[in-house]
Design an enzyme around this catalytic site. Structure first.
Site, mmCIF file in Angstrom:
data_model
loop_
_atom_site.group_PDB
_atom_site.id
_atom_site.type_symbol
_atom_site.label_atom_id
_atom_site.label_comp_id
_atom_site.label_asym_id
_atom_site.label_seq_id
_atom_site.Cartn_x
_atom_site.Cartn_y
_atom_site.Cartn_z
ATOM 1 N N HIS A 136 0.814 -1.217 0.000
ATOM 2 C CA HIS A 136 0.000 0.000 0.000
ATOM 3 C C HIS A 136 0.848 1.269 0.000
ATOM 4 C CE1 HIS A 136 0.321 -0.194 4.536
ATOM 5 N NE2 HIS A 136 0.427 1.097 4.359
ATOM 6 N N ASP B 37 0.165 -7.573 1.361
ATOM 7 C CA ASP B 37 0.617 -6.186 1.527
ATOM 8 C C ASP B 37 2.140 -6.092 1.504
ATOM 9 O OD1 ASP B 37 0.201 -3.475 1.698
ATOM 10 O OD2 ASP B 37 0.194 -3.431 3.877
ATOM 11 N N GLY C 37 3.658 6.463 8.155
ATOM 12 C CA GLY C 37 5.043 6.648 7.731
ATOM 13 C C GLY C 37 5.937 5.507 8.161
ATOM 14 N N ASN C 38 5.547 4.795 9.238
ATOM 15 C CA ASN C 38 6.266 3.583 9.645
ATOM 16 C C ASN C 38 5.993 2.416 8.703
ATOM 17 O OD1 ASN C 38 6.087 4.637 12.883
ATOM 18 N ND2 ASN C 38 7.914 3.500 12.260
ATOM 19 N N SER C 39 4.959 2.527 7.899
ATOM 20 C CA SER C 39 4.518 1.420 7.068
ATOM 21 C C SER C 39 5.652 0.900 6.191
ATOM 22 C CB SER C 39 3.376 1.884 6.166
ATOM 23 O OG SER C 39 2.309 1.003 6.195
ATOM 24 N N LEU D 115 -8.814 -22.897 -1.478
ATOM 25 C CA LEU D 115 -9.440 -24.147 -1.063
ATOM 26 C C LEU D 115 -10.883 -24.229 -1.548
ATOM 27 C CD1 LEU D 115 -9.249 -26.782 0.532
ATOM 28 C CD2 LEU D 115 -9.818 -25.486 2.604
ATOM 29 N N GLY D 116 -11.590 -23.099 -1.524
ATOM 30 C CA GLY D 116 -12.965 -23.088 -2.016
ATOM 31 C C GLY D 116 -14.006 -23.423 -0.976
ATOM 32 N N VAL D 117 -13.801 -22.927 0.254
ATOM 33 C CA VAL D 117 -14.769 -23.157 1.322
ATOM 34 C C VAL D 117 -15.082 -21.836 2.012
ATOM 35 C CG1 VAL D 117 -14.020 -25.525 1.750
ATOM 36 C CG2 VAL D 117 -12.969 -23.647 3.016
#
Length: 513
Positions: free
Chosen positions: A163, A193, A264-266, A321-323
């Site tokens: 991001h 992310d 800003g720490n991101s 997985l589809g659940v």
């Protein structure tokens, strides 16, 4: 002594005697028993039977008494100064600039400010320079923002958050010695992310990488980054929890800390007490927009898995997985015959999915994956989301009040658009593409094409829009993403895209470089 006090003392003495505790009286009317004075059983005056033998009461007190448990030795504080001095030079500041669409009056919190489709932006608020004014005028608006990152290889590989560089056209990396480099975004993965950058430099300082699995709740940690643009800021705290699952479709088992993390720490590193990186600071949970004691970091082993895929393939693939899963409550666990509400309850199976092919059923409870216990639904989401399509997992299930096992071969996550970009040396087209579904082809009247889900970089500058359908590249029809990637391997300076838009087909020239 007043009468009231004497009465109270008498009542207290009676209570102590009834509890098997003997007391003696002196001139003042009260003498503390010796065992209370010395914190060890002792026979006080009046506590001995004739002949000096301890009374039964004293013997019972001695038998019941045990020395207090030894207090834990005080933990030695980490040498934060040494960590900052040795690892700080590998922590970088990142500034970005680019264009994003305007038109959503509620979009005021990030480069694209689409919190409904990006679960990370719902938690990470207010990066300086990224706040959009509330307006309804459509179009594109320039934004500038900042974040943090850290160098993991001397030849210029940098990890940060996806991001931070989302929608960025220009990315600049600033080192602690104030050198600045233009950075190339090799790739990013919104699901975790994580983004990988490269700068053209050699012999750069690098961080030491640690093992998040060795970090335990209560351990000391240190964060370094550029909150609000204040570069090389160090903050300390402890690990508050591990394996946190946050709302949304996040597949990351977050490390929760109380180290102060602010906008800003991101993308900056989270160090353990020995100065090794164990996490990538990514989010805060806040009602004010600032730090409120809840910060979340992506385990660095997760980030490195994403990095390996981006460097090798230019994209990241996640399994499916589809659940549909939900956590168990105590009443639900009891109704299924489980002793404890541990596991992930399967509430529905998607037709044709990996789970359906493996024979999973609604009402199954997934209790372990490859021998590792499952406590909550988020454990399954993390394990599956970080696997690769085609990986096989052995699921321990609770079905019809009995234990069974099933082996499932994971499918591909449909929601993950694959980045159609060249290898690092070939430049980037800037399109996120996926094949059209059969019903989409019928509805559009097309017989082939790739849906453009997201546009960045040169393609966006050329006027390509999300929702366009890519039909051909340099006059050659494209039916899958590999054809686009193959066409980009020659590092062309310019390409011509044939796209379908609003029932019309138009050629769009895209200049690369």
């Amino acid at each position: 002594m007043t009468r009231t006090a004497k009465t109270a003392l008498t009542a207290t003495a009676a209570a102590l005697l009834a509890a098997g505790v003997t007391i003696t009286t002196g001139a003042s009317g009260w003498t503390m028993p010796g065992w209370l004075k010395d914190k060890a059983p002792a026979t006080a005056a009046g506590d001995a039977a004739p002949g000096g033998a301890p009374t039964a009461v004293a013997q019972a007190a001695a038998a019941a008494w045990a020395p207090p448990a030894a207090a834990l030795p005080p933990a030695q504080l980490p040498n934060y100064r040494a960590i900052v001095q040795t690892q700080g030079p590998a922590v970088v500041g990142i500034t970005v600039a680019g264009l994003h669409k305007v038109g959503n009056p509620e979009a005021d919190d990030g480069p694209a400010a689409r919190s409904d489709e990006d679960p990370f932006l719902r938690f990470f608020r207010g990066i300086p320079g990224l706040r959009m004014p509330q307006q309804m005028n459509p179009g594109a608006q320039l934004f500038r923002g900042q974040g943090s990152g850290f160098i993991i290889s001397p030849d210029g590989l940098v990890l940060t958050n996806a991001h931070v560089v989302r929608d960025a056209k220009q990315v600049t990396v600033k080192l602690s010695d104030r050198r600045e480099f233009a950075a190339q975004v090799l790739g990013s993965d919104p699901a975790t992310d994580i983004a990988v950058l490269r700068v053209d430099a050699k012999g750069l300082p690098t961080v030491q990488l640690g093992d998040p699995k060795q970090v335990q709740v209560g351990d000391y940690v240190l964060a370094i980054g550029a909150p609000y643009g204040f570069e090389q800021t160090a903050t300390q705290g402890i690990v508050s929890a591990k394996g946190r699952s946050l709302p949304g479709e996040s597949v990351v088992p977050f490390i929760q800390t109380d180290a102060a993390v602010n906008p800003g720490n991101s993308g900056g590193p989270l160090f353990d007490a020995s100065g090794r990186v164990v996490g990538v600071n990514a989010q805060i949970y806040s009602q004010s927009g600032g730090f409120q004691g809840l910060a979340f970091s992506i385990p660095v082993d997760v980030a490195l898995k994403v990095k390996d895929q981006i460097v090798a393939h230019g994209r990241v693939e996640h399994a499916r997985l589809g659940v549909t899963l939900q956590d168990l409550s105590a009443p639900l666990a009891a109704s299924f015959g489980l002793n404890a509400p541990d596991g992930a309850l399967v509430s529905s199976i998607q037709p044709g999915s990996a789970a359906a092919k493996a024979g999973l059923k609604a009402g199954d409870v997934i209790t372990a994956i490859d021998g590792e216990p499952v406590r909550v639904a988020g454990d399954v989401s993390s394990r599956v989301g970080l696997a690769r399509p085609g990986d096989k997992l052995k699921l321990a299930l609770w079905r019809d009040k009995g234990a069974v096992t099933e082996t499932v071969s994971l499918g591909r996550a449909d929601r993950d658009a694959q980045e159609a970009s060249a290898a690092p040396e070939g430049g980037s087209l800037g399109l996120a593409l996926r094949p059209l579904e059969r019903q989409e082809l019928r509805g559009s009247g097309l017989d082939h094409g790739l849906l453009i889900e997201r546009v960045t970089g040169p393609a966006q500058l050329a006027g390509v829009q999300p929702g366009d359908v890519l039909l051909a590249l340099n006059g050659k029809p494209v039916q899958d993403i590999e054809q686009v990637r193959a066409a980009m391997k020659g590092s062309p300076k310019q390409v011509a895209l044939l796209v379908a838009r609003d029932g019309q087909q138009i050629f769009v020239p895209v200049r690369l470089g």
